[in-house]
Write a protein that holds these residues in place. Structure first.
Motif, PDB file in Angstrom:
ATOM      1  N   ALA A   2       0.994  -0.898  -0.396  1.00 24.23           N
ATOM      2  CA  ALA A   2      -0.039  -0.424  -0.264  1.00 24.23           C
ATOM      3  C   ALA A   2       0.820   1.586  -0.341  1.00 24.23           C
ATOM      4  O   ALA A   2       1.204   2.032  -0.176  1.00 24.23           O
ATOM      5  CB  ALA A   2      -0.942   0.140   1.364  1.00 24.23           C
ATOM      6  N   MET A   3       1.861   1.374   0.738  1.00 23.67           N
ATOM      7  CA  MET A   3       2.782   2.244   0.669  1.00 23.67           C
ATOM      8  C   MET A   3       3.342   2.677  -0.541  1.00 23.67           C
ATOM      9  O   MET A   3       4.152   4.010  -0.858  1.00 23.67           O
ATOM     10  CB  MET A   3       4.179   2.483   1.704  1.00 23.67           C
ATOM     11  N   PHE A   4       3.585   1.968  -1.536  1.00 24.67           N
ATOM     12  CA  PHE A   4       3.806   2.184  -3.136  1.00 24.67           C
ATOM     13  C   PHE A   4       2.823   3.638  -3.478  1.00 24.67           C
ATOM     14  O   PHE A   4       2.982   4.627  -4.013  1.00 24.67           O
ATOM     15  CB  PHE A   4       3.588   1.887  -4.184  1.00 24.67           C
ATOM     16  N   VAL A   5       2.014   3.505  -2.809  1.00 27.04           N
ATOM     17  CA  VAL A   5       1.103   4.769  -3.421  1.00 27.04           C
ATOM     18  C   VAL A   5       1.022   5.877  -2.870  1.00 27.04           C
ATOM     19  O   VAL A   5       1.248   6.666  -3.726  1.00 27.04           O
ATOM     20  CB  VAL A   5      -1.001   4.365  -3.257  1.00 27.04           C
ATOM     21  N   PRO A   6       0.976   5.827  -1.380  1.00 26.19           N
ATOM     22  CA  PRO A   6       1.341   7.805  -1.471  1.00 26.19           C
ATOM     23  C   PRO A   6       3.392   7.852  -1.177  1.00 26.19           C
ATOM     24  O   PRO A   6       3.276   9.496  -2.368  1.00 26.19           O
ATOM     25  CB  PRO A   6       1.682   7.492   0.165  1.00 26.19           C
ATOM     26  N   THR A   7       3.889   6.943  -1.724  1.00 22.95           N
ATOM     27  CA  THR A   7       5.570   7.136  -2.270  1.00 22.95           C
ATOM     28  C   THR A   7       4.960   7.972  -3.833  1.00 22.95           C
ATOM     29  O   THR A   7       5.968   8.830  -4.004  1.00 22.95           O
ATOM     30  CB  THR A   7       6.153   5.966  -2.203  1.00 22.95           C
ATOM     31  N   PHE A   8       4.664   7.051  -4.512  1.00 23.86           N
ATOM     32  CA  PHE A   8       4.099   7.200  -6.109  1.00 23.86           C
ATOM     33  C   PHE A   8       3.351   8.825  -6.200  1.00 23.86           C
ATOM     34  O   PHE A   8       3.269   9.350  -7.337  1.00 23.86           O
ATOM     35  CB  PHE A   8       4.416   6.830  -6.828  1.00 23.86           C
ATOM     36  N   THR A   9       2.827   8.833  -5.219  1.00 22.83           N
ATOM     37  CA  THR A   9       1.615  10.256  -5.619  1.00 22.83           C
ATOM     38  C   THR A   9       1.191  11.397  -4.658  1.00 22.83           C
ATOM     39  O   THR A   9       0.218  12.398  -5.275  1.00 22.83           O
ATOM     40  CB  THR A   9       0.206   9.590  -6.041  1.00 22.83           C
ATOM     41  N   VAL A  10       1.696  11.236  -3.470  1.00 18.88           N
ATOM     42  CA  VAL A  10       1.925  12.279  -3.316  1.00 18.88           C
ATOM     43  C   VAL A  10       2.134  13.799  -2.797  1.00 18.88           C
ATOM     44  O   VAL A  10       1.642  14.592  -2.424  1.00 18.88           O
ATOM     45  CB  VAL A  10       2.643  11.910  -1.826  1.00 18.88           C
TER      46      VAL A  10
ATOM     47  N   SER B 128      -2.333   2.437   5.323  1.00 18.42           N
ATOM     48  CA  SER B 128      -0.904   3.088   4.925  1.00 18.42           C
ATOM     49  C   SER B 128      -1.006   4.254   3.580  1.00 18.42           C
ATOM     50  O   SER B 128       0.288   4.081   3.054  1.00 18.42           O
ATOM     51  CB  SER B 128      -0.531   1.523   4.259  1.00 18.42           C
ATOM     52  N   MET B 129      -1.483   4.460   2.795  1.00 16.09           N
ATOM     53  CA  MET B 129      -1.848   5.497   2.000  1.00 16.09           C
ATOM     54  C   MET B 129      -2.030   6.985   2.305  1.00 16.09           C
ATOM     55  O   MET B 129      -2.162   7.714   1.873  1.00 16.09           O
ATOM     56  CB  MET B 129      -3.311   5.087   0.703  1.00 16.09           C
ATOM     57  N   GLY B 130      -2.794   7.200   3.467  1.00 17.73           N
ATOM     58  CA  GLY B 130      -2.788   7.686   3.879  1.00 17.73           C
ATOM     59  C   GLY B 130      -2.391   8.817   5.403  1.00 17.73           C
ATOM     60  O   GLY B 130      -1.349   9.237   5.308  1.00 17.73           O
ATOM     61  N   LEU B 131      -3.655   8.442   6.507  1.00 18.99           N
ATOM     62  CA  LEU B 131      -3.454   8.190   7.602  1.00 18.99           C
ATOM     63  C   LEU B 131      -2.062   7.956   8.711  1.00 18.99           C
ATOM     64  O   LEU B 131      -1.830   9.175   9.538  1.00 18.99           O
ATOM     65  CB  LEU B 131      -4.717   8.436   8.598  1.00 18.99           C
TER      66      LEU B 131
END
Length: 478
Positions: A322-330, A385-388
């Motif tokens: 799930a952490m790949f989402v914020p890593t590449f989009t934040v 894991s994507m945000g909060l």
């Protein structure tokens, strides 16, 4: 019209307004951030250690160990780590401002290592395990302050978010790693391996540069320039590419000195601190740490269709993926959308889990729904894991003025870890006294409140410089 000059490592572009933009590889910034986050890997492993260890030392398996803990002792083994983290976080900001971010981070390898050795050598002494967990907690609390602070200060604005989410990404890798080790290795082996990683962190991070912001604050301008040259892939000789950034840091420090450090009664500072503490409150009381600490027991209680240890590995894998989402989009879609996706998704996941346990507690036939706890918790840890889960840690360093960043970070992390202690200590008690359905129902309600808080109070900081963020906080919450 623009002019440019290219050398072997970097490209300087001056626009008509006279501002200098630097084009270069950002690899070294990523390397420094990743190596700093080896301390975060140690935190993740320490957090997850209780999941495979507690069933063994509570005699919930066929494995016989010299060490034995009652239910009450097991809850203290879990909760003494966050107590230590509260104590360790409080002086971390002060020490970081006096000694440097890098130096204090390296010092934390010692309590990590000593804590694990105390646990390894505990034999049948639960008290020694208590001391070991508390000692590890000291390092966990300090590193939770220092790693996001260090990463924020070495990063350029364009990749600040990406380096910031490394903290939770590596934390989740540590959790997954411990789940896997605990599933396949004996108790003593996975505990010894945990004690080896602080040594690896120290040896790997030792050669990394100090934060340029700290060096400028101590008037060590030549050292700050050398740090920036390394981080920005500059040449090894004097290179004017770093001068605009050095000057911005000097100006920021002088402005902070002129204001004699911002007061909490200053409205913009008060807003920033209030948002930070709100994020820290909901980041812990969303229940993520309870799931991590007691994952095996949760799946045992739920009667999951899979072996509990396999369920925990699936949870750990979901945390990491799930952490790949914020890593590449934040740094592309922003902080607020990810936070809202996180809180809304967690609300629905916990609602389904509450309904499942309600039916189970009241004698309904749930045989065909035994897949639901694992599915709900996978979705739950994925969206968090994507945000909060990751974003509040580095948003502390983004939102708070530079002059009080270290102290506020320390207080915020202490508050955060106090909530961790509260949750981990109360969670098993609530499950026993009011039932898992009501316990998860309470967490669901807290996630609803978190959604409202983010919607109303949290500003978007994507792509904004530190000066722009401070100006934004002076004018409006949003």
């Amino acid at each position: 019209m623009t002019t440019s000059r290219e050398d072997t490592k970097s490209l300087v572009i001056c626009d008509d307004a006279g501002y200098t933009k630097i084009g270069h590889s950002k690899t070294r910034q990523h390397v420094a951030a990743i190596l700093a986050n080896l301390a975060t890997l140690c935190i993740g492993m320490a957090n997850a250690w209780t999941a495979p260890a507690l069933p063994l030392i509570q005699r919930q398996t066929d494995v016989i160990l010299p060490l034995y803990a009652t239910e009450e002792q097991a809850s203290w083994i879990s909760s003494l780590l966050p107590i230590g983290a509260v104590v360790g976080a409080l002086p971390a900001g002060y020490l970081a401002d006096k000694l440097g971010r890098r130096r204090v981070l390296l010092m934390m390898a010692l309590p990590f290592f000593l804590g694990w050795m105390l646990i390894v050598l505990a034999a049948d002494s639960v008290t020694q395990v208590y001391v070991g967990r508390f000692t590890i907690g000291l390092a966990c609390g300090a590193c939770t302050v220092l790693v996001p602070l260090y990463n924020e200060e070495i990063a350029e604005d364009s990749i600040r978010g990406k380096l910031g989410v490394y903290f939770d990404f590596v934390l989740n890798i540590g959790i997954l790693f411990m789940y896997v080790l605990g599933s396949y290795l004996p108790y003593l082996c996975f505990t010894l391996i945990s004690g080896a990683f602080p040594v690896i962190f120290y040896a790997s991070f030792y050669r990394m540069p100090e934060s340029p912001t700290f060096l400028v604050s101590k008037h060590l301008f030549l050292e700050a320039e050398k740090s920036l040259l390394w981080l920005r892939n500059g040449s090894i000789v004097y290179d004017t590419d770093t001068q605009p950034e050095i000057m911005r840091l000097i100006v920021r420090m002088r402005e902070a000195a002129r204001t004699d450090r911002p007061s909490l009664f200053n409205m913009s500072t008060f807003k920033a601190v209030a948002i930070v503490f709100g994020l820290m409150f909901f980041q812990q009381l969303d229940g993520m740490n309870a799931v991590i600490y007691y994952s095996v027991q949760i799946f045992q209680e739920a009667g999951s269709s899979l072996e509990p240890t396999y369920c925990t590995m699936i949870i750990g894998a979901a945390l990491v993926l799930a952490m790949f989402v914020p890593t590449f989009t934040v740094d592309k879609i922003g902080r607020r959308p990810l936070l809202l996706l996180s809180t809304i998704g967690a609300t629905f996941s916990l609602a389904f889990l509450t309904i499942y346990f309600y039916f189970k507690q009241n004698g309904f036939d749930i045989e065909s729904w035994r897949w639901l706890p694992l599915t709900s918790l996978v979705i739950y840890v994925t969206v968090l894991s994507m945000g909060l889960s990751p974003l509040p840690f580095f948003m502390v360093a983004e939102l708070v003025p530079t002059a009080i960043k270290g102290k506020v970070s320390a207080y915020a992390i202490s508050f955060n870890r106090s909530n961790t202690f509260l949750l981990t200590k109360l969670f098993p008690y609530l499950v026993i006294t009011i039932g898992p359905d009501r316990t998860f129902g309470i967490l669901c309600c807290l996630c609803i409140l978190a959604t409202l808080f983010v919607s109303v109070c949290v500003p978007e900081t994507k792509g904004r410089s530190r000066e722009e963020i401070e100006l934004m906080m002076e004018t409006s919450l949003t």
